[in-house]
Design a protein around this motif. Structure first.
Motif, PDB file in Angstrom:
ATOM      1  N   ALA A 142      -0.050   8.548   2.650  1.00 16.83           N
ATOM      2  CA  ALA A 142      -0.673   8.483   3.976  1.00 16.83           C
ATOM      3  C   ALA A 142      -0.239   7.254   4.778  1.00 16.83           C
ATOM      4  O   ALA A 142      -0.309   7.244   6.012  1.00 16.83           O
ATOM      5  CB  ALA A 142      -2.191   8.495   3.820  1.00 16.83           C
ATOM      6  N   CYS A 143       0.198   6.192   4.088  1.00  9.58           N
ATOM      7  CA  CYS A 143       0.612   4.974   4.789  1.00  9.58           C
ATOM      8  C   CYS A 143       1.736   5.264   5.785  1.00  9.58           C
ATOM      9  O   CYS A 143       1.818   4.629   6.840  1.00  9.58           O
ATOM     10  CB  CYS A 143       1.068   3.927   3.782  1.00  9.58           C
ATOM     11  SG  CYS A 143       2.394   4.503   2.702  1.00  9.58           S
ATOM     12  N   LYS A 147       3.054   1.651  13.970  1.00  7.58           N
ATOM     13  CA  LYS A 147       4.394   1.044  14.115  1.00  7.58           C
ATOM     14  C   LYS A 147       5.374   1.613  13.082  1.00  7.58           C
ATOM     15  O   LYS A 147       6.512   1.149  12.997  1.00  7.58           O
ATOM     16  CB  LYS A 147       4.300  -0.480  13.948  1.00  7.58           C
ATOM     17  CG  LYS A 147       3.398  -1.165  14.964  1.00  7.58           C
ATOM     18  CD  LYS A 147       4.103  -1.367  16.292  1.00  7.58           C
ATOM     19  CE  LYS A 147       3.163  -1.691  17.419  1.00  7.58           C
ATOM     20  NZ  LYS A 147       2.545  -2.973  17.398  1.00  7.58           N
ATOM     21  N   LEU A 148       4.935   2.567  12.296  1.00 13.75           N
ATOM     22  CA  LEU A 148       5.769   3.199  11.255  1.00 13.75           C
ATOM     23  C   LEU A 148       6.479   2.148  10.390  1.00 13.75           C
ATOM     24  O   LEU A 148       7.686   2.199  10.157  1.00 13.75           O
ATOM     25  CB  LEU A 148       6.805   4.147  11.894  1.00 13.75           C
ATOM     26  CG  LEU A 148       6.231   5.263  12.762  1.00 13.75           C
ATOM     27  CD1 LEU A 148       7.354   6.064  13.426  1.00 13.75           C
ATOM     28  CD2 LEU A 148       5.350   6.214  11.949  1.00 13.75           C
ATOM     29  N   MET A 149       5.690   1.187   9.952  1.00 11.70           N
ATOM     30  CA  MET A 149       6.270   0.065   9.206  1.00 11.70           C
ATOM     31  C   MET A 149       6.533   0.363   7.742  1.00 11.70           C
ATOM     32  O   MET A 149       7.298  -0.344   7.091  1.00 11.70           O
ATOM     33  CB  MET A 149       5.316  -1.134   9.295  1.00 11.70           C
ATOM     34  CG  MET A 149       5.600  -1.948  10.517  1.00 11.70           C
ATOM     35  SD  MET A 149       4.308  -3.087  10.972  1.00 11.70           S
ATOM     36  CE  MET A 149       3.862  -3.840   9.481  1.00 11.70           C
ATOM     37  N   PHE A 150       5.879   1.390   7.208  1.00 10.96           N
ATOM     38  CA  PHE A 150       6.033   1.663   5.775  1.00 10.96           C
ATOM     39  C   PHE A 150       7.112   2.708   5.526  1.00 10.96           C
ATOM     40  O   PHE A 150       7.373   3.572   6.354  1.00 10.96           O
ATOM     41  CB  PHE A 150       4.701   2.136   5.168  1.00 10.96           C
ATOM     42  CG  PHE A 150       3.619   1.093   5.271  1.00 10.96           C
ATOM     43  CD1 PHE A 150       3.509   0.093   4.317  1.00 10.96           C
ATOM     44  CD2 PHE A 150       2.739   1.100   6.341  1.00 10.96           C
ATOM     45  CE1 PHE A 150       2.530  -0.880   4.421  1.00 10.96           C
ATOM     46  CE2 PHE A 150       1.750   0.133   6.454  1.00 10.96           C
ATOM     47  CZ  PHE A 150       1.648  -0.869   5.493  1.00 10.96           C
ATOM     48  N   GLU A 151       7.688   2.609   4.346  1.00 11.80           N
ATOM     49  CA  GLU A 151       8.782   3.505   3.968  1.00 11.80           C
ATOM     50  C   GLU A 151       8.699   3.670   2.451  1.00 11.80           C
ATOM     51  O   GLU A 151       8.272   2.740   1.764  1.00 11.80           O
ATOM     52  CB  GLU A 151      10.084   2.795   4.337  1.00 11.80           C
ATOM     53  CG  GLU A 151      11.308   3.661   4.406  1.00 11.80           C
ATOM     54  CD  GLU A 151      12.480   2.865   4.996  1.00 11.80           C
ATOM     55  OE1 GLU A 151      13.204   3.442   5.803  1.00 11.80           O
ATOM     56  OE2 GLU A 151      12.666   1.688   4.650  1.00 11.80           O
ATOM     57  N   VAL A 172       8.058   3.955  -4.512  1.00 10.40           N
ATOM     58  CA  VAL A 172       6.937   3.140  -4.029  1.00 10.40           C
ATOM     59  C   VAL A 172       7.091   2.845  -2.539  1.00 10.40           C
ATOM     60  O   VAL A 172       8.171   3.013  -1.977  1.00 10.40           O
ATOM     61  CB  VAL A 172       6.864   1.808  -4.813  1.00 10.40           C
ATOM     62  CG1 VAL A 172       6.721   2.050  -6.304  1.00 10.40           C
ATOM     63  CG2 VAL A 172       8.089   0.939  -4.539  1.00 10.40           C
ATOM     64  N   ALA A 173       5.984   2.373  -1.939  1.00 12.96           N
ATOM     65  CA  ALA A 173       6.047   2.013  -0.518  1.00 12.96           C
ATOM     66  C   ALA A 173       6.509   0.563  -0.361  1.00 12.96           C
ATOM     67  O   ALA A 173       6.252  -0.272  -1.228  1.00 12.96           O
ATOM     68  CB  ALA A 173       4.668   2.177   0.112  1.00 12.96           C
ATOM     69  N   CYS A 179      -3.748   1.280   8.185  1.00 12.93           N
ATOM     70  CA  CYS A 179      -2.978   1.385   6.935  1.00 12.93           C
ATOM     71  C   CYS A 179      -3.901   1.297   5.718  1.00 12.93           C
ATOM     72  O   CYS A 179      -3.782   2.091   4.780  1.00 12.93           O
ATOM     73  CB  CYS A 179      -1.908   0.287   6.871  1.00 12.93           C
ATOM     74  SG  CYS A 179      -2.541  -1.358   7.186  1.00 12.93           S
ATOM     75  N   MET A 180      -4.852   0.355   5.762  1.00 10.20           N
ATOM     76  CA  MET A 180      -5.737   0.170   4.613  1.00 10.20           C
ATOM     77  C   MET A 180      -6.720   1.332   4.478  1.00 10.20           C
ATOM     78  O   MET A 180      -7.061   1.749   3.369  1.00 10.20           O
ATOM     79  CB  MET A 180      -6.486  -1.157   4.737  1.00 10.20           C
ATOM     80  CG  MET A 180      -5.560  -2.352   4.502  1.00 10.20           C
ATOM     81  SD  MET A 180      -6.372  -3.938   4.649  1.00 10.20           S
ATOM     82  CE  MET A 180      -7.495  -3.921   3.271  1.00 10.20           C
TER      83      MET A 180
END
Ligand code: SF4
Ligand code: SF4
Lengths: 94, 300
Positions: free
Chosen positions: A31-32, A38-42, A52-53, A81-82
């Motif tokens: 879900a992150c 800002k679509l910061m996670f990948e 992993v993220a 995010c959290m």
């Protein structure tokens, strides 16, 4: 593994920590990835071959600015995010 | 009047920052009788290393300044150590690239981050009691926790600026016109303790250092103030993830006692000793990863 992304500068410490053990077999359907405006996670394959993220490289140097819109000063009481990461893998240092 | 200056009358430009490049092989071992030969290549922003591991043991290395591009730096680093022992690229079973230029190592079978490689390398160099690793590289700084196998359990990396890094020390070396290897010892040759410079940012530290010299500080005192600032900065980084006993420092600055001793004083613990060059930790870890991967391949 706890992976800390971010920096410390004259204005403070800005780190996002990800407990990557919780990303292995993520129960939040990654879900992150979509929760962050800002679509910061990948999702990456890390050095030990686990999926992993992580926080994208360019964002690691600009976290204070990137996250400013989500922080209490912008009217939020919880960070997207959290909230989305129900396994509780994500933490912010500020 | 003839204003022409002949080349041979030009003053020689001294490069005070230039650190010792090194090629070494273990003459007591015979690589030709080895079952598995692996190589780790660490292309960093300032230095590049190639390490050869023979049947899981360190055999040789070359540590040199990074050139204009990553592929050439990787090739030159490897050529240096292979020439020393008469090895050819075809003799090597597995190559792992690491460091900021890891994806540009032309002959690498795999790229692994320097965080994982430094932890693995430190585990080999310091033994399975190593738990906290500080890598002070050319342009970044990493704090790492690992388990008894050298697997990373927690890490933090600061690559936002060159402050508290090898590059910062090179700049101070040139500014003070003192060879880089002398900075550490000279930082203790002072009559009273000094405050850290307020900024370790390379640009500000330069002007602050010049200001201190003008204010009557000796060069040694300025160096001491800079070493203290670097130590304080990396300690604040380490404190973020916590420091456990079994503390090990990798990277070029591990060779600078002016910084190391001040870090130890601030933390209240001593860094572990090693006879192996601290600068090769990343490449050594990469070669050891290569050994594990090649062993698995051979067993399959
Ligand atoms: S950060 Fe949270 S949501 Fe994202 S992959 Fe990891 S556990 Fe899943
Ligand atoms: S605080 Fe907002 S911008 Fe920052 S990582 Fe979380 S969701 Fe993304």
């Amino acid at each position: 593994m706890i992976a800390n992304y971010g920096y410390k500068d004259g204005s403070g410490e800005y780190y996002i920590s990800i407990d990557t053990d919780k990303c292995i077999g993520c129960t939040a359907d990654r879900a992150c990835l979509t929760a962050c405006p800002k679509l910061m996670f990948e999702i990456i394959t890390d050095d030990y071959d686990d999926e992993v993220a992580w926080v994208k490289k360019p964002n690691c140097r600009t976290l204070a600015y990137d996250c400013a819109d989500c922080k209490p000063s912008a009217g939020y009481t919880s960070l997207p995010c959290m909230t989305a990461c129900t396994p509780g893998a994500i933490k912010h240092s500020w | 009047m003839n204003a022409e200056v002949k080349a041979d009358t030009l003053p020689e430009k001294k490069e005070f920052w230039r650190w010792q490049e090194n090629v070494w092989v273990d003459e007591s071992k015979d690589w030709k009788s080895a079952k598995i030969i692996t190589c780790g290549i660490d292309v960093g922003s300032v230095s590049s290393q190639a390490v050869l591991v023979v049947d899981g043991e360190l055999y040789g290395y070359n540590s040199m300044r990074t050139g204009n591009n990553s592929p050439d730096s990787a090739k030159n680093a490897l050529a240096g150590v292979m020439d020393k022992c008469g090895m050819k690229l075809e003799d090597i079973h597995f190559v792992v690239g690491t460091g900021y230029g890891r994806v540009n190592v032309p002959f690498a079978h795999k790229a692994i981050t320097e965080i994982a490689c430094h932890a693995r390398g430190a585990n080999y160099m310091g033994g399975n009691g190593v738990r906290t690793i500080l890598d002070m590289g050319g342009q970044d700084c990493k704090a790492i926790h690992c388990d008894d196998k050298g697997k990373v359990t927690n890490f933090l990396m600061n690559d936002k600026c060159a402050a508290g890094t090898g590059r910062g020390m090179e700049v101070i070396s040139d500014l003070m016109q003192i060879p880089i290897a002398e900075l550490g010892p000279r930082s203790f040759d002072i009559d009273s303790d000094v405050e850290a410079v307020s900024s370790v940012c390379v640009v500000f530290a330069k002007s602050e250092a010049l200001g201190l010299l003008k204010a009557g500080y000796t060069k040694n005192k300025v160096i001491a103030a800079y070493c203290q600032a670097m130590a304080e900065r990396v300690v604040s980084l380490l404190e973020r993830i916590g420091v456990e006993e079994g503390f090990f420092i990798t990277g070029g600055i591990a060779k600078n006692p002016g910084v190391v001793k001040r870090i130890e004083k601030l933390l209240g613990i001593k860094a572990m000793d090693t006879k192996i060059d601290s600068q090769i930790a990343g490449a050594l870890g990469a070669a050891l990863f290569g050994y594990t991967l090649q062993s698995k391949k051979a067993a399959a």
